[in-house]
Design an enzyme around this catalytic site. Structure first.
Site, short mmCIF file in Angstrom:
data_model
loop_
_atom_site.label_atom_id
_atom_site.label_comp_id
_atom_site.label_asym_id
_atom_site.label_seq_id
_atom_site.Cartn_x
_atom_site.Cartn_y
_atom_site.Cartn_z
N PHE A 160 0.94 -1.21 0.16
CA PHE A 160 -0.14 -0.25 -0.06
C PHE A 160 0.66 0.88 -0.19
CE2 PHE A 160 -2.90 4.06 1.88
CZ PHE A 160 -3.66 3.15 1.35
N ASP A 245 9.08 2.47 2.05
CA ASP A 245 7.77 3.42 2.18
C ASP A 245 7.33 3.10 4.05
OD1 ASP A 245 5.77 4.12 3.38
OD2 ASP A 245 4.72 3.13 1.35
N LYS A 274 2.50 9.23 8.38
CA LYS A 274 1.60 9.71 9.28
C LYS A 274 1.95 10.38 10.87
CE LYS A 274 -1.07 5.70 7.55
NZ LYS A 274 -1.05 5.61 6.36
C1 LIG Z 1 -1.16 5.23 5.19
C2 LIG Z 1 0.05 4.94 3.99
C3 LIG Z 1 0.22 5.29 2.53
C4 LIG Z 1 -0.30 7.38 2.24
O1 LIG Z 1 -0.14 7.97 3.13
P1 LIG Z 1 -1.70 8.91 3.16
O2 LIG Z 1 -1.14 10.04 4.19
O3 LIG Z 1 -3.00 8.78 3.37
O4 LIG Z 1 -1.33 9.34 1.67
C5 LIG Z 1 1.31 5.32 2.47
N1 LIG Z 1 2.44 3.86 2.57
C6 LIG Z 1 1.56 3.87 3.35
C7 LIG Z 1 2.55 2.25 4.24
C8 LIG Z 1 0.79 3.54 4.26
O5 LIG Z 1 0.27 2.99 5.50
#
Ligand SMILES: *Cc1c(COP(=O)(O)O)cnc(C)c1O
Length: 419
Positions: A160, A245, A274
């Site tokens: 994700f 990420d 986050k």
């Molecule tokens: C939440 C998340 C995103 C996206 O972040 P947003 O601030 O909602 O755009 C990207 N990568 C990972 C691993 C996430 O958990």
């Protein structure tokens, strides 16, 4: 009880103030259904206040929060240092353009570099935006330094990376793609935790491999010992960038400030968002110098990115994580929580597996998990379910053993009723 007065009619007729009503949760929820875009399946509670591991709804009912705004409130709700930093900065300077130097932005960048592999930081506003930036940078670096035809990014199944068109394409899960074709060109998907697949997938078009060191939304999937190290070696051999990420698992969530630290390797680029500013929207790209040089003035930008308010909150949040023993607590109570969940697994045959690290823990069920979340909510405990059958626990890093006991006890009761 807090009472809200709203000029309902005002929403329809700007000059008509006759229709004044007291709003209860139900009224707020129907107003939400009416006016807020229908992109979220929401639980029927309206939260108005938070402190530490607790949140309260409009009626004053207290909940134990093991979601933490989806790994955003790692320090707990309304951490006093973050609140103070926001208040002070808001009274001083909220925003100026990146045309000018910004004090807290420089502080946060130095702090992040001082505590990571990185030499430079680019600030933006969200996880998706950070990943967009990472992918743009990888393409630009590869074109300049490796070869004009290098643009492809390899990502993992069950990943994700966000909801913008490019990060959605990077997210190798069909359910997120539906209805949005054509997607972005230049991506290739392989199974997570399969080093042979990486070797096969990298070719003369590849510029980067991007992955979460632990997959969050995909079901709290941890790689096997040695996978990330092998990945690092292959990327080095083949001249391909390695992008981590850590939007969800960074900022102490796994018991170290960054998840990559567990494996004794470093990525070339790392994305954060986050929890970075304790709840204020922010995103960041942590970059090694030789790659950062591919971004020159004008190449990439963000109006709000690194603005004084967000970065002042970030400095306070990062400082608190480092100075208040949160990493140590995360490791200790994380291990404790894991063992407690393992014990539950032994008692209920429909629990398939417990996995995770620190305070990102997942419990895969052989049955639907969303009803469990509703049952836990009735017991005033917030948990999350991802992939339909993986209960995900993301408590604030300040959570105590007693609070974990409370959640484990409630979970046992809910499970007993189901079986
Ligand atoms: C939440 C998340 C995103 C996206 O972040 P947003 O601030 O909602 O755009 C990207 N990568 C990972 C691993 C996430 O958990």
């Amino acid at each position: 009880m807090i009472e809200y007065l709203v000029h309902c009619n005002f929403l329809f007729h700007h000059s008509n103030f006759q229709w004044m009503v007291r709003m209860d949760s139900q009224a707020w929820m129907s107003l939400s259904e009416k006016y807020v875009a229908n992109t979220y399946a929401r639980y029927p509670i309206l939260l108005v206040r938070g402190k530490g591991t607790r949140v309260w709804d409009l009626d004053g009912k207290e909940y134990l929060d093991f979601v933490s705004g989806l790994a955003v409130c790692n320090l707990g709700h309304c951490h006093p240092k973050v609140v103070k930093a926001i208040q002070d900065q808001a009274a001083k300077l909220i925003h100026v353009s990146n045309f000018y130097y910004i004090e807290p932005q420089i502080q946060l960048a130095s702090l992040l570099c001082g505590h990571s592999f990185a030499d430079k930081v680019f600030f933006c506003n969200s996880g998706a935006e950070a990943n967009e930036g990472a992918m743009k940078l990888a393409r630009k670096y590869a074109k300049e330094k490796v070869g004009e035809e290098r643009y492809e990014i390899i990502t993992m199944e069950r990943s994700f990376h966000g909801r913008t068109l490019a990060t959605l394409t990077a997210t190798a899960q069909e359910k997120y793609h539906k209805g949005y074709a054509p997607l972005m060109p230049g991506f290739k998907y392989i199974p997570f935790n399969d080093i042979g697949a990486v070797k096969k997938a990298i070719d003369s078009k590849t510029c980067a491999v991007m992955l979460e060191p632990i997959q969050g939304e995909g079901g709290v999937n941890c790689p096997s010992e040695g996978y990330l190290r092998a990945l690092r070696e292959i990327c080095d051999e083949r001249g391909v960038l390695l992008i981590f990420d850590e939007v969800q698992v960074g900022m102490g969530r796994t018991g170290k400030l960054f998840a990559y630290e567990h494996d004794g390797i470093e990525p070339d680029v790392l994305t954060l968002a986050k929890s970075l500013a304790g709840g204020v929207p922010i995103g960041a790209l942590l970059i090694k110098k030789k790659i950062a040089d591919s971004f020159k003035p004008g190449d990439h930008a963000s109006t709000f990115g690194g603005n004084p308010l967000a970065t002042a909150a970030g400095v306070a949040a990062l400082t608190a994580i480092l100075e208040e023993g949160m990493l140590k607590n995360c490791q200790e109570v994380g291990d404790y929580f894991f063992l407690q969940l393992e014990e539950i697994k032994e008692k209920f045959p429909f629990v398939k597996e417990v996995r995770g690290k620190g305070l990102i823990l997942g419990m895969e069920l052989k049955i639907d998990g969303s009803s469990m979340v509703h049952e836990m909510l009735k017991k005033n405990i917030l948990i999350n379910c991802t992939m339909g059958n993986v209960l995900r626990f993301l408590p604030p890093l300040i959570v105590t053993r007693e609070e974990i006991d409370q959640v484990v006890r409630a979970l046992g009761e809910v499970f007993k009723r189901v079986s």
